[in-house]
Design a protein around this motif. Structure first.
Motif, PDB file in Angstrom:
ATOM      1  N   PRO A 154       0.812  -1.222   0.000  1.00  0.00           N
ATOM      2  CA  PRO A 154       0.000   0.000   0.000  1.00  0.00           C
ATOM      3  C   PRO A 154       0.843   1.269   0.000  1.00  0.00           C
ATOM      4  N   GLY A 155       2.013   1.226   0.624  1.00  0.00           N
ATOM      5  CA  GLY A 155       2.844   2.418   0.717  1.00  0.00           C
ATOM      6  C   GLY A 155       3.703   2.670  -0.502  1.00  0.00           C
ATOM      7  N   GLY A 156       3.629   1.784  -1.490  1.00  0.00           N
ATOM      8  CA  GLY A 156       4.449   1.957  -2.677  1.00  0.00           C
ATOM      9  C   GLY A 156       5.452   0.835  -2.838  1.00  0.00           C
ATOM     10  N   ARG A 157       6.451   1.057  -3.649  1.00  0.00           N
ATOM     11  CA  ARG A 157       7.448   0.041  -3.945  1.00  0.00           C
ATOM     12  C   ARG A 157       8.354  -0.232  -2.751  1.00  0.00           C
ATOM     13  N   LEU A 158       8.630  -1.517  -2.556  1.00  0.00           N
ATOM     14  CA  LEU A 158       9.475  -1.942  -1.445  1.00  0.00           C
ATOM     15  C   LEU A 158      10.919  -2.133  -1.916  1.00  0.00           C
ATOM     16  N   PRO A 159      11.883  -2.118  -0.983  1.00  0.00           N
ATOM     17  CA  PRO A 159      13.286  -2.298  -1.353  1.00  0.00           C
ATOM     18  C   PRO A 159      13.518  -3.602  -2.120  1.00  0.00           C
ATOM     19  N   ILE A 160      14.506  -3.581  -2.985  1.00  0.00           N
ATOM     20  CA  ILE A 160      14.836  -4.730  -3.828  1.00  0.00           C
ATOM     21  C   ILE A 160      16.325  -5.043  -3.707  1.00  0.00           C
ATOM     22  N   LEU A 161      16.633  -6.327  -3.655  1.00  0.00           N
ATOM     23  CA  LEU A 161      18.018  -6.795  -3.666  1.00  0.00           C
ATOM     24  C   LEU A 161      18.174  -7.675  -4.904  1.00  0.00           C
ATOM     25  N   SER A 162      19.081  -7.305  -5.808  1.00  0.00           N
ATOM     26  CA  SER A 162      19.302  -8.049  -7.045  1.00  0.00           C
ATOM     27  C   SER A 162      20.733  -8.576  -7.082  1.00  0.00           C
ATOM     28  N   VAL A 163      20.862  -9.846  -7.440  1.00  0.00           N
ATOM     29  CA  VAL A 163      22.172 -10.515  -7.454  1.00  0.00           C
ATOM     30  C   VAL A 163      22.387 -11.162  -8.822  1.00  0.00           C
ATOM     31  N   PRO A 164      23.558 -10.966  -9.424  1.00  0.00           N
ATOM     32  CA  PRO A 164      23.807 -11.570 -10.740  1.00  0.00           C
ATOM     33  C   PRO A 164      24.078 -13.071 -10.641  1.00  0.00           C
ATOM     34  N   LEU A 165      23.700 -13.787 -11.683  1.00  0.00           N
ATOM     35  CA  LEU A 165      24.044 -15.204 -11.821  1.00  0.00           C
ATOM     36  C   LEU A 165      25.177 -15.264 -12.835  1.00  0.00           C
ATOM     37  N   CYS A 166      26.374 -15.541 -12.357  1.00  0.00           N
ATOM     38  CA  CYS A 166      27.558 -15.522 -13.227  1.00  0.00           C
ATOM     39  C   CYS A 166      28.387 -16.780 -13.040  1.00  0.00           C
ATOM     40  N   VAL A 167      29.013 -17.218 -14.139  1.00  0.00           N
ATOM     41  CA  VAL A 167      29.958 -18.339 -14.095  1.00  0.00           C
ATOM     42  C   VAL A 167      31.214 -17.912 -14.830  1.00  0.00           C
ATOM     43  N   ARG A 168      32.329 -17.839 -14.115  1.00  0.00           N
ATOM     44  CA  ARG A 168      33.605 -17.424 -14.689  1.00  0.00           C
ATOM     45  C   ARG A 168      33.466 -16.111 -15.463  1.00  0.00           C
ATOM     46  N   GLY A 169      32.753 -15.164 -14.882  1.00  0.00           N
ATOM     47  CA  GLY A 169      32.593 -13.865 -15.490  1.00  0.00           C
ATOM     48  C   GLY A 169      31.524 -13.784 -16.555  1.00  0.00           C
ATOM     49  N   LYS A 170      30.911 -14.902 -16.894  1.00  0.00           N
ATOM     50  CA  LYS A 170      29.860 -14.927 -17.912  1.00  0.00           C
ATOM     51  C   LYS A 170      28.507 -14.749 -17.247  1.00  0.00           C
ATOM     52  N   PRO A 171      27.764 -13.683 -17.566  1.00  0.00           N
ATOM     53  CA  PRO A 171      26.455 -13.467 -16.944  1.00  0.00           C
ATOM     54  C   PRO A 171      25.389 -14.375 -17.550  1.00  0.00           C
ATOM     55  N   LEU A 172      24.613 -15.015 -16.686  1.00  0.00           N
ATOM     56  CA  LEU A 172      23.534 -15.892 -17.139  1.00  0.00           C
ATOM     57  C   LEU A 172      22.157 -15.305 -16.844  1.00  0.00           C
ATOM     58  N   GLY A 173      22.074 -14.493 -15.791  1.00  0.00           N
ATOM     59  CA  GLY A 173      20.789 -13.938 -15.403  1.00  0.00           C
ATOM     60  C   GLY A 173      20.895 -13.139 -14.126  1.00  0.00           C
ATOM     61  N   VAL A 174      19.734 -12.882 -13.506  1.00  0.00           N
ATOM     62  CA  VAL A 174      19.672 -12.066 -12.296  1.00  0.00           C
ATOM     63  C   VAL A 174      18.614 -12.639 -11.350  1.00  0.00           C
ATOM     64  N   LEU A 175      18.939 -12.668 -10.076  1.00  0.00           N
ATOM     65  CA  LEU A 175      18.017 -13.096  -9.028  1.00  0.00           C
ATOM     66  C   LEU A 175      17.548 -11.861  -8.273  1.00  0.00           C
ATOM     67  N   ASN A 176      16.230 -11.635  -8.233  1.00  0.00           N
ATOM     68  CA  ASN A 176      15.661 -10.446  -7.596  1.00  0.00           C
ATOM     69  C   ASN A 176      14.802 -10.832  -6.398  1.00  0.00           C
TER      70      ASN A 176
END
Length: 226
Positions: A154-176
């Motif tokens: 109700p109060g609006g958007r809540l805080p978000i923590l986003s973490v990258p999914l990476c293997v040996r520097g290669k990005p695969l996606g993001v976990l939110n």
């Protein structure tokens, strides 16, 4: 293919041993409030449970093992961080977008429509940088692009923590992971545990991709020699 999973199994076993060592460290720590030690112990227990979910997802025979693995990783992340809403986005090489592969408490009608380019939105920025990002006020962030146009609180958007999914520097996606009303702030949690979980999920996803590539190679070889 067995060699790929053997390496993954070894890394998972080593991480479980590390988690156990951290648990002993926190439980034997002489300083600090007892409540804080209990909180850390509980979170380490949840980390080990989340790693167990990844192992079970890896070993299960599902029609869509990639999605099943993403769902297990997201479930573990939400439990670890005490959250009730989140998503896991993977990079679609063909479309050139980040797309939601697993979600919790995100309206289904918005999941298929939500796509981000590298650098676009919070998740796109994390994917591009390859670094964890905590956003305490998403609505005030100029890069914020909500997957759901209706605020989750109700109060609006809540805080978000986003973490990258990476293997040996290669990005695969993001976990939110989104803050849950009334729960402890994401900023107070040890995000390093979430990074450990994300790293294991990324490695498992990479192994799935390698296994698929190897299978495709064998099938093409058989067709060529036939």
């Amino acid at each position: 293919m067995p060699e790929i999973w053997a390496v993954y199994g070894l890394s998972l076993a080593l991480l479980v041993v590390l988690s156990a060592a951290l648990w002993r460290l926190y439980s034997s720590e002489p300083s600090g409030p007892a409540g804080q030690r209990a909180f850390q112990e509980a979170r380490l227990d949840r980390l080990m449970a989340a790693l167990g979910r990844l192992r079970e997802a890896r070993d299960s025979k599902q029609a869509d093992p990639r999605r099943h693995l993403c769902e297990a990783a997201l479930e573990g992340a939400l439990s670890l961080m005490g959250s009730e809403r989140g998503s896991l986005m993977l990079w679609n090489e063909t479309a050139g977008n980040l797309e939601i592969t697993a979600s919790w408490n995100v309206p289904p009608e918005h999941v298929s429509k939500f796509k981000l380019k590298p650098g676009e939105g919070i998740a796109g920025r994390v994917f591009e940088m390859g670094e964890l990002l905590y956003v305490p006020a998403p609505a005030e962030d100029p890069d914020f692009k909500p997957s759901d146009p209706v605020p989750s609180a109700p109060g609006g958007r809540l805080p978000i923590l986003s973490v990258p999914l990476c293997v040996r520097g290669k990005p695969l996606g993001v976990l939110n992971v989104e803050q849950t009303p009334g729960a402890a702030s994401l900023a107070e949690h040890n995000a390093k545990l979430l990074v450990l979980l994300a790293d294991e999920a990324a490695m498992a996803l990479e192994n799935l991709e390698l296994a698929d590539d190897l299978q495709s190679f064998y099938l093409e070889l058989v067709e060529t020699l036939a």
